[in-house]
Design a protein around this motif. Structure first.
Motif, short mmCIF file in Angstrom:
data_model
loop_
_atom_site.label_atom_id
_atom_site.label_comp_id
_atom_site.label_asym_id
_atom_site.label_seq_id
_atom_site.Cartn_x
_atom_site.Cartn_y
_atom_site.Cartn_z
N LEU A 1 0.82 -1.22 0.00
CA LEU A 1 0.00 0.00 0.00
C LEU A 1 0.85 1.27 0.00
N LYS A 2 2.06 1.20 0.58
CA LYS A 2 2.96 2.35 0.53
C LYS A 2 3.26 2.72 -0.91
N LEU A 3 3.35 1.72 -1.78
CA LEU A 3 3.64 1.97 -3.19
C LEU A 3 2.38 2.35 -3.96
N TYR A 4 1.39 1.47 -3.97
CA TYR A 4 0.23 1.65 -4.84
C TYR A 4 -0.70 2.78 -4.38
N ARG A 5 -0.90 2.92 -3.08
CA ARG A 5 -1.78 3.97 -2.56
C ARG A 5 -1.02 5.28 -2.33
N ASP A 6 0.08 5.20 -1.58
CA ASP A 6 0.76 6.42 -1.13
C ASP A 6 1.63 7.05 -2.21
N MET B 1 1.84 5.95 -5.80
CA MET B 1 1.20 6.04 -7.11
C MET B 1 -0.14 6.77 -7.05
N GLY B 2 -0.70 6.94 -5.86
CA GLY B 2 -1.90 7.75 -5.69
C GLY B 2 -3.20 7.06 -6.02
N LEU B 3 -3.22 5.70 -6.08
CA LEU B 3 -4.47 4.99 -6.32
C LEU B 3 -5.34 5.05 -5.08
N LYS B 4 -6.65 4.97 -5.27
CA LYS B 4 -7.61 5.11 -4.18
C LYS B 4 -8.11 3.74 -3.73
N VAL B 5 -8.04 3.47 -2.43
CA VAL B 5 -8.58 2.23 -1.87
C VAL B 5 -10.11 2.33 -1.88
N ASN B 6 -10.76 1.34 -2.50
CA ASN B 6 -12.22 1.32 -2.52
C ASN B 6 -12.81 0.06 -1.90
#
Length: 195
Positions: free
Chosen positions: A57-62, A64-69
Motif C-alpha cells: 500500500l505504501k507503493l500503490y496507494r501512497d 502512485m496515488g491509487l484510491k482504496v475502494n
C-alpha cells in the motif's frame, strides 16, 4: 511460486451500448478507434498476490496515488484461486485510478496461514512475469518516492525519455518514465505522456 494473474493494458475504450452503466469515453490512445459495437469483455483489474499488504500500500496507494475502494478479510477455498489451504483467510484490497470500472489493481495477502516466503526480491524478469503500464502527471516525484519503498528495485536511476512509433499512422508517442519492480516482483512502467 507461479503467479496467477491476468494482465492487459490499462488503456481501454469503454463500451458504447446504450444503457451501459460504464462511463462513455473517447479513445485515449491516438490511432486506436473506439469500437463501433460493444466488445464482449472488459479487463476490470489485475490482482497481485503480495507478501506484505501495508508495504504494498505504501507503493500503490501512497506513492502512485491509487484510491482504496475495498478492504476486507475473506475466507479462501484454495480451489477457485489455487493458493493457500481451504479455509484460509486472505486480505483483499482493491484500488482504482481515474476510471470507476476498469484498470483497477487488487492486492491479496494470505493472513492465516501465511503463504511461504518466496525468497529474495526479484531483479530480473522471465516467462510468466508481467508488466503493469501506468500514467501519471508528476513523474519525477513519483519515481523518486517509489525508490524509497522497502523491496522496490528500480531498474533505471532517473526518469528517462522515450519515443514509441504511433499506432495506425498516428504521431509518435513520447513519454518520460521509470521502471521498477514492486516488492513482489511485478514490473511497473510508470509513464508521463508528453505533448
Amino acid at each position: 511460486m507461479k503467479k496467477f494473474v491476468l494482465m492487459a493494458s490499462f488503456v481501454l475504450a469503454a463500451c458504447s451500448t446504450s444503457g451501459d452503466p460504464r462511463p462513455q469515453r473517447a479513445s485515449s490512445s491516438p490511432g486506436v478507434k473506439k469500437p463501433t459495437e460493444a466488445l464482449p469483455t472488459d479487463i476490470r483489474r489485475v490482482t497481485l498476490i503480495v507478501r506484505d499488504m501495508e508495504n504494498s500500500l505504501k507503493l500503490y496507494r501512497d506513492v502512485m496515488g491509487l484510491k482504496v475502494n475495498y478492504d476486507a478479510i475473506l475466507p479462501t477455498s484454495g480451489v477457485s484461486l489455487p493458493a493457500g489451504p481451504p479455509g484460509g483467510k486472505a486480505r483483499l484490497v482493491l484500488l482504482n485510478g481515474n476510471d470507476p470500472f476498469i484498470g483497477w489493481i487488487g492486492l491479496l495477502e494470505w493472513v492465516d496461514p501465511k503463504l511461504p516466503d518466496p525468497g529474495p526480491y526479484p531483479t530480473r524478469m522471465g516467462i510468466g512475469d508481467h508488466v503493469i503500464v501506468t500514467n501519471t502527471e508528476d513523474i519525477d516525484r513519483r519515481c523518486a518516492e517509489a525508490a524509497t519503498v522497502p523491496g522496490v528495485t528500480v531498474t533505471a536511476q532517473t526518469p528517462y525519455s522515450r519515443q514509441y512509433p504511433g499506432r495506425n499512422g498516428a504521431p509518435p508517442i513520447n513519454v518520460r518514465g521509470c521502471n521498477f519492480f514492486d516488492p513482489d516482483g511485478t514490473l511497473i512502467e510508470l509513464n508521463q505522456l508528453l505533448k
